[in-house]
Design an enzyme around this catalytic site. Sequence first.
Site, PDB file in Angstrom:
ATOM      1  N   ASP A   1      82.100  20.813 -12.404  1.00 46.35           N
ATOM      2  CA  ASP A   1      82.549  19.803 -11.435  1.00 46.35           C
ATOM      3  C   ASP A   1      82.370  18.406 -12.008  1.00 46.35           C
ATOM      4  O   ASP A   1      81.645  18.201 -12.980  1.00 46.35           O
ATOM      5  CB  ASP A   1      81.767  19.943 -10.120  1.00 46.35           C
ATOM      6  CG  ASP A   1      80.270  19.759 -10.306  1.00 46.35           C
ATOM      7  OD1 ASP A   1      79.725  20.271 -11.304  1.00 46.35           O
ATOM      8  OD2 ASP A   1      79.630  19.096  -9.479  1.00 46.35           O
TER       9      ASP A   1
ATOM     10  N   GLU B   1      77.158  20.771  -9.518  1.00 50.32           N
ATOM     11  CA  GLU B   1      75.984  20.081 -10.068  1.00 50.32           C
ATOM     12  C   GLU B   1      75.903  18.649  -9.561  1.00 50.32           C
ATOM     13  O   GLU B   1      74.825  18.112  -9.348  1.00 50.32           O
ATOM     14  CB  GLU B   1      76.030  20.097 -11.600  1.00 50.32           C
ATOM     15  CG  GLU B   1      74.739  19.656 -12.274  1.00 50.32           C
ATOM     16  CD  GLU B   1      74.608  18.147 -12.506  1.00 50.32           C
ATOM     17  OE1 GLU B   1      73.494  17.700 -12.750  1.00 50.32           O
ATOM     18  OE2 GLU B   1      75.639  17.418 -12.425  1.00 50.32           O
TER      19      GLU B   1
HETATM   20 ZN   LIG Z   1      76.524  16.102 -15.631  1.00 51.13          ZN
END
Ligand SMILES: [Zn+2]
Length: 387
Positions: free
Chosen positions: A79, A141
Amino acid sequence: MSQLLLPAIRQLIATSSISSTRPEFDQGNREVIELLANWLGDMGFACEIIPIPGSPHKANLIATLGKGSGGLVLSGHTDTVPCDDSLWSQSPFELTERDNRLYGLGTCDMKSFLALAMEAARGLKPEDIKQPLIILATADEESTMSGARELARLGQPKARYAVVGEPTSLTPLNMHKGIMMERITLTGKSGHSSDPSKGRNAMDAMHKIMTALMTLREEWKTQYNNPGFTVPMPTLNLGCIHGGDNPNRICESCSLEYDVRILPGMESETIRHSIRRRINPLAEQLGVGFELSAITPSIESFASQPNSQLVAACEKLTGHTSTSAAFATEAPFLSKMGMDTLVLGPGDIAQAHQPDEFIGLDTLEPTIELLRGLIKKFCLTETGEES
Ligand SMILES: [Zn+2]
């Protein structure tokens, strides 16, 4: 460097996979996971797509070459953060080569790393693999770390070593702080301002509670210190406060949001407990209701294992002594699963989360070489102990 690397980076950048705690920005990462699974599947990796419960558009990928209980994980998140197109000199989703750099959202943080890990594995012969090589691609994340949390819950993948390829300019990072973002809400009783005894002022109470938190912060300074960090003590930042509605009304409700950065060796639950223990009696004495909640799930601090073989190998291969990071990563989740873990990847963190994010073209070849060195040491020998 093969002809396949730049097209792979280009396609990863073109496949937008923004994650955000704000639903209007949040997208899935499924398409990126499927791209990687197709490519890695063609290279002979066994690919397992791990769905994220409650998020049908999100998943992790565990791609494994070879078998065995040891081996090496090369881990990257799929992401990116949201972006404002209007601040970019070109489209964030169109890989642009200029001034010896590759521009695009996720070039530095950190889709390129996944393509580079793939490139480093290209041409490996299954019969040469003594310990598995695992390419791990995670979800979320940049927002909730739901991908890493799910892996931790499942206890997957299993390996002996793990490199989290966040941008560190190819300097090994062996520790970072943990992050807690929490909220204290106090509930008093409203009433006319002309007679304070008729109510219980939540803002007055918050003032005392803020003082208590600041005292606690001072105590931490003497209790905890880690000279490996630029800011060697845990920090507690009072970030924002909301309360009351009118000058002539006794304030009924007040909430305070703060951020705590904990050092390796401190656990978020222990810190939460000590805050609760300090505030509870105070709130009781002041006659206000007290509630403590997490704004986002906490991220634990991270420190590599003492005498880590992985740290030694990475320091030798890069020629850099390992250092600490000022940002948090998925490393503590992998480390808690028992893997000898460290953070090391191409690109500069200063370019991450910025308009015109880029990665230097001259860092690609050294990264491939470094990853090949690690694969040779930890996957192509029986024990990973000789090179
Ligand atoms: Zn990163």
